[in-house]
Design an enzyme around this catalytic site. Structure first.
Site, mmCIF file in Angstrom:
data_model
loop_
_atom_site.group_PDB
_atom_site.id
_atom_site.type_symbol
_atom_site.label_atom_id
_atom_site.label_comp_id
_atom_site.label_asym_id
_atom_site.label_seq_id
_atom_site.Cartn_x
_atom_site.Cartn_y
_atom_site.Cartn_z
ATOM 1 N N GLY A 184 0.815 -1.214 0.000
ATOM 2 C CA GLY A 184 0.000 0.000 0.000
ATOM 3 C C GLY A 184 0.840 1.250 0.000
ATOM 4 O O GLY A 184 2.045 1.201 -0.251
ATOM 5 N N ASN A 185 0.216 2.366 0.260
ATOM 6 C CA ASN A 185 0.943 3.635 0.332
ATOM 7 C C ASN A 185 0.284 4.532 1.376
ATOM 8 O O ASN A 185 -0.723 4.164 1.964
ATOM 9 C CB ASN A 185 0.975 4.309 -1.050
ATOM 10 N N ARG A 186 0.859 5.683 1.602
ATOM 11 C CA ARG A 186 0.457 6.522 2.731
ATOM 12 C C ARG A 186 -0.677 7.494 2.440
ATOM 13 O O ARG A 186 -0.982 8.344 3.270
ATOM 14 C CB ARG A 186 1.684 7.280 3.255
ATOM 15 N N SER A 187 -1.303 7.396 1.283
ATOM 16 C CA SER A 187 -2.373 8.347 0.974
ATOM 17 C C SER A 187 -3.606 8.114 1.852
ATOM 18 O O SER A 187 -4.092 6.995 1.974
ATOM 19 C CB SER A 187 -2.764 8.221 -0.497
#
Ligand code: CTP
Ligand code: CA
Length: 227
Positions: free
Chosen positions: A33-36
């Site tokens: 995933g990512n931090r958005s």
């Protein structure tokens, strides 16, 4: 209060916004995933709806209250986001692609849970995802306005954003310098530069709602200039 000055200046505009960050399964319980957080995309959706637009939000793993007045379609992976955006795009006048979409995903996700016993380590092979924005841009019709985001880290940010504007065939790119502390990822504030073929406009640090209004103001200007 900003809405008072602008009124319902987006009435009659159909806006498609993507928000959040995609998650690509590694196995049944883990993902890449990512931090958005989805805050920026949700702010665009909320402000656009308040200004009279008809708004659809494609939300990838967003844990925030729905933006008032917008229709929310929930997705998990880049491929799901691609399908949802693909279905809504033809009917949209404006696309604002604020989601952080995975560039790569595990090539062969495990059906169950990967166990650690008997392993020295773990290598996961990743394959490329489809660039959704690029694909939609290739299918665009006259009268549509396409805005991308560019999350860049430090040096060369503006050049990278200009490159994305050109390569993806966009009307605007909202450049986010993610190396600045206290803004961008999971923050309530942001500071951006709106890059178009014409110019670059700096929007100083402010609440994401105000940044959203500045983006929507620029969209209206671009649409007026194109018509
Ligand atoms: N984007 C997309 N589909 C992808 C990757 C990105 O639609 N598979 C969109 C993002 O939503 C954003 C824009 O493309 O609006 C730019 O995303 P960004 O990650 O900054 O650029 P990339 O082209 O993916 O290049 P890189 O990550 O290598 O900088
Ligand atoms: Ca990317």
């Amino acid at each position: 209060e900003a809405a008072l000055g602008r009124g319902r200046d987006l009435a009659g505009v159909r806006l498609l916004v993507s928000a959040g960050g995609t998650r690509e399964p590694i196995d049944a319980v883990r993902y890449v995933g990512n931090r958005s957080s989805g805050r920026m995309g949700y702010a665009v959706a909320a402000r656009a709806a308040a200004r009279g637009a008809e708004v659809i939000v494609v939300a990838a793993n967003v844990a925030l209250p729905d933006p008032p007045g917008a229709r929310v379609v929930r997705v998990g992976t880049a491929e799901e986001l691609r399908q949802a955006c693909g279905s809504a795009f033809a009917e949209a006048d404006v696309l604002v692609m604020a989601a952080a979409v995975a560039d790569f995903r595990p090539a062969d996700p495990a059906g169950g849970k990967i166990k650690k016993d008997g392993r020295e380590g773990l290598t996961i092979e990743l394959e490329s995802t489809v660039d959704v924005l690029r694909e939609l841009s290739a299918a665009r019709r006259p009268g549509q306005t396409l805005i991308g985001f560019a999350a860049e880290h430090g040096e060369g940010a503006l050049e990278h954003a200009r490159g994305k504007l050109r390569r993806k065939g966009l009307d605007g790119v909202v450049l986010n310098d993610v190396s600045q502390p206290g803004i961008a990822f999971d923050a309530t504030d942001n500071a951006v530069t709106i890059v178009t073929a014409e110019d670059e406009r700096v929007v100083a640090r402010a609440a994401k709602e105000q940044i959203a209004d500045a983006i929507l103001d620029r969209v209206l200007e671009l649409r007026a200039a194109a018509s």
